[in-house]
Design a protein around this motif. Structure first.
Motif, short mmCIF file in Angstrom:
data_model
loop_
_atom_site.label_atom_id
_atom_site.label_comp_id
_atom_site.label_asym_id
_atom_site.label_seq_id
_atom_site.Cartn_x
_atom_site.Cartn_y
_atom_site.Cartn_z
N ALA A 105 0.90 -1.17 0.05
CA ALA A 105 0.27 -0.06 0.29
C ALA A 105 0.74 1.13 -0.03
N ALA A 106 2.00 1.17 0.81
CA ALA A 106 2.87 2.43 0.92
C ALA A 106 3.50 2.72 -0.44
N GLU A 107 3.97 1.52 -1.14
CA GLU A 107 4.50 1.93 -2.50
C GLU A 107 3.81 2.31 -3.42
N PHE A 108 2.47 1.76 -3.49
CA PHE A 108 1.20 2.37 -4.28
C PHE A 108 1.27 3.67 -4.23
N LEU A 109 0.93 4.35 -3.03
CA LEU A 109 0.52 5.51 -2.59
C LEU A 109 1.71 6.43 -3.05
N HIS A 110 2.91 6.10 -2.69
CA HIS A 110 3.94 7.07 -3.00
C HIS A 110 4.36 6.89 -4.60
N ALA A 111 3.80 6.03 -5.32
CA ALA A 111 4.04 5.82 -6.90
C ALA A 111 2.99 6.83 -7.40
N GLU A 112 1.77 6.72 -6.74
CA GLU A 112 0.59 7.61 -7.41
C GLU A 112 1.07 9.07 -7.21
N HIS A 113 1.50 9.38 -5.81
CA HIS A 113 1.81 10.60 -5.72
C HIS A 113 2.93 10.99 -6.58
N ALA A 114 3.81 10.38 -6.84
CA ALA A 114 4.89 10.88 -7.73
C ALA A 114 4.39 11.08 -9.29
N ARG A 115 3.31 10.19 -9.58
CA ARG A 115 2.78 10.56 -10.97
C ARG A 115 2.05 11.90 -10.86
N MET A 116 0.97 12.14 -9.92
CA MET A 116 0.47 13.17 -9.95
C MET A 116 1.35 14.32 -9.55
N ALA A 117 2.38 14.33 -8.81
CA ALA A 117 3.38 15.51 -8.89
C ALA A 117 3.90 15.88 -10.23
N ASP A 118 4.15 14.90 -11.04
CA ASP A 118 4.61 14.91 -12.45
C ASP A 118 3.65 15.83 -13.17
N TRP A 119 2.70 15.21 -12.89
CA TRP A 119 1.45 15.77 -13.81
C TRP A 119 1.29 17.29 -13.39
N ALA A 120 1.07 17.57 -11.98
CA ALA A 120 1.04 18.88 -11.72
C ALA A 120 1.88 19.85 -12.09
#
Length: 502
Positions: A74-89
């Protein structure tokens, strides 16, 4: 080991010096008997029993890791999704190329209050990179104001809902999509939508935005704990990756303190233990939280939601037993103005109140004398609440000022403040993203521990559902002019409304 009276951690200093020995001892005793432990929050243990889920908000902080395979995944999923979101932002801001990006943020409850609180505080420290228009209520005037202010060609619409079924969010989203489609066409409108949700399939089914603009949360993270996950996208857009990383770093520092310190010596644990003691042992029904500085302008609503939605329960965590005492009612505001509103009740009401006061040691502006005056007010209120001033002292003072003894006696009773009203004083070293992150994590952990002490589930909120269900039925009755199945009181109200709309 004696209970500490001052705790320094994660850039915060908590003073427990304005509490009695009995309250501190009671807090320590109840914390020692608690069957839960902080590490449960980073494991696959089912803590949210009514929904059959762990509680993984702590794992959504950058750098967090889990204790077992499921929580680590779960932690790895959350961090990966956060990184994808930060790149998009970052890409979205760069593509605007200084043209004035607009964000319409559609949320409600936990998908709005912590984000708005942090946006307000961070805006004092740095200028937001985009204009954010907050729409949470079903208030057409607020929606109209947001649409008037935004340029559809330069607007991103953030639809922020874990379930993607929240009534207010979906109704407002439908209206904004119609507005966008009217200006840009249906296909271009869909490309301006972003979903922040644990229900990605429903988001795409309903609005058809590009899959790259659906950022996925986990159902194991409750709304009021969700600012650290994809639900906090607005902060990345407004302030950038580095600022949000500092928010997470402050929260992680508080997590590490919480996870590594015995509960009766940890800042969140002792806050929770004292609040529980004042409710259960001493019967105090009300908690006041005063925050000193306009940077905290939207923090009271968030703290009220966090505490009362988590702790306002009357059923045990397993659903089998009634709970006769649960969390306090919370009033909160920003000082010094709040001193002129409800502080009269705090000082002289017949039933005592307990308090938490938040202040920032160093100013975030150049006006040091005004800042010192602000801090003097915060400390003055804490001392007045705890030490008070009795009628005898007032009477002596009034007579010394020339008042007759006959006049001084009733005047002194009007002025008397009994004192004995405890408070925890929370200092932030400075106003920064790091310290704000630590403050929010402190209150999150304190809330969870207090829920455990009452024996309730601090992660669900079934109490808000019934009113929503009835609202949908009543709306149908209003539109169809059919009052069947409604209460007599509501049917009478509908008759009144129909007369006004006739």
């Amino acid at each position: 080991m004696p209970t500490p009276t001052t705790i320094d951690t994660a850039g915060l200093r908590l003073e427990f010096t304005r509490h009695g020995a009995q309250a501190l001892a009671t807090a320590r005793t109840t914390l020692a008997a608690l069957p839960h432990r902080p590490a449960d929050l980073i494991s696959d243990i089912v803590l949210n029993g009514s929904e059959g889920r762990p509680a993984w908000h702590t794992l959504s902080r950058l750098g967090a890791s889990g204790l077992d395979a499921a929580s680590q995944a779960a932690a790895e999923f959350l961090h990966a999704e956060h990184a994808r979101m930060a790149d998009w932002a970052e890409s979205a801001v760069q593509d605007a190329d200084g043209a004035g990006l607009h964000i319409i943020h559609l949320g409600a409850g936990g998908s709005e209050t912590p984000m708005l609180a942090l946006h307000t505080a961070l805006s004092v420290l740095q200028s937001p990179r985009c204009a954010v228009h907050w729409v949470a209520n079903l208030d057409g005037a607020t929606l109209d104001a947001a649409l008037r202010a935004a340029d559809p060609a330069r607007t991103w619409v953030l639809i922020n809902s874990k379930s993607f079924r929240t009534q207010e969010v979906m109704r407002n989203a439908d209206a904004v999509v119609r507005w966008l489609s009217g200006h840009l066409g249906a296909e271009a409108a869909r490309r301006r939508l972003v979903a922040l949700t644990a229900n990605a399939d429903l988001a795409q089914e309903r609005f058809g935005m590009p899959a790259t603009q659906v950022f996925r949360a986990l159902p194991e993270i409750g709304g009021r704990f969700s600012v650290w996950s994809v639900h906090g996208l607005v902060l990345l857009l407004a302030f950038g990756r580095e600022t949000v990383a500092r928010l997470h770093a402050g929260a992680r520092a508080m997590d590490e303190h919480f996870l590594s310190t015995p509960l009766d010596a940890s800042a969140p644990g002792l806050m929770a233990g004292l609040s529980h003691a004042y409710r259960v042992r001493f019967g105090l029904p009300l908690l006041s939280i005063g925050l000193y500085g306009d940077a905290f302008g939207h923090m009271p609503l968030y703290l009220q939601q966090l505490l009362m939605e988590s702790l306002g329960k009357s059923t045990s965590a397993d659903g089998l037993l009634p709970v006769h005492v649960s969390g306090p009612a919370v009033i909160s505001g920003v000082g010094t103005p709040v001193q002129h509103t409800y502080f009269q009740l705090l000082h002289q009401a017949a039933v005592p109140v307990f308090h938490e006061i938040v202040a920032v040691a160093r100013p975030w502006h150049a006006r040091l004398p005004e800042h010192l005056a602000l801090l003097a007010n915060a400390l003055g209120q804490a001392d007045a609440l705890w030490n008070g001033k009795d009628a005898s002292s007032w009477q002596t003072e009034l007579i010394g000022q020339g008042m007759t003894p006959e006049a001084a006696a009733p005047a002194a009773r009007h002025r008397a403040c009994p004192g004995g009203r405890p408070s925890t004083f929370i200092w932030m070293d400075e106003l920064s993203a790091y310290h704000l992150g630590a403050l929010l994590a402190l209150y999150e952990h304190r809330t969870v521990v207090e829920g455990w002490l009452y024996g309730i589930n601090p992660f669900d909120q079934w109490g808000v559902e019934l009113g929503k269900t009835l609202a949908a039925r009543i709306e149908y009755a209003l539109l169809a002019q059919d009052g069947q199945g409604l209460s007599a009181e509501t049917a009478a109200s509908l008759n009144y409304l129909r007369e006004r709309y006739a």
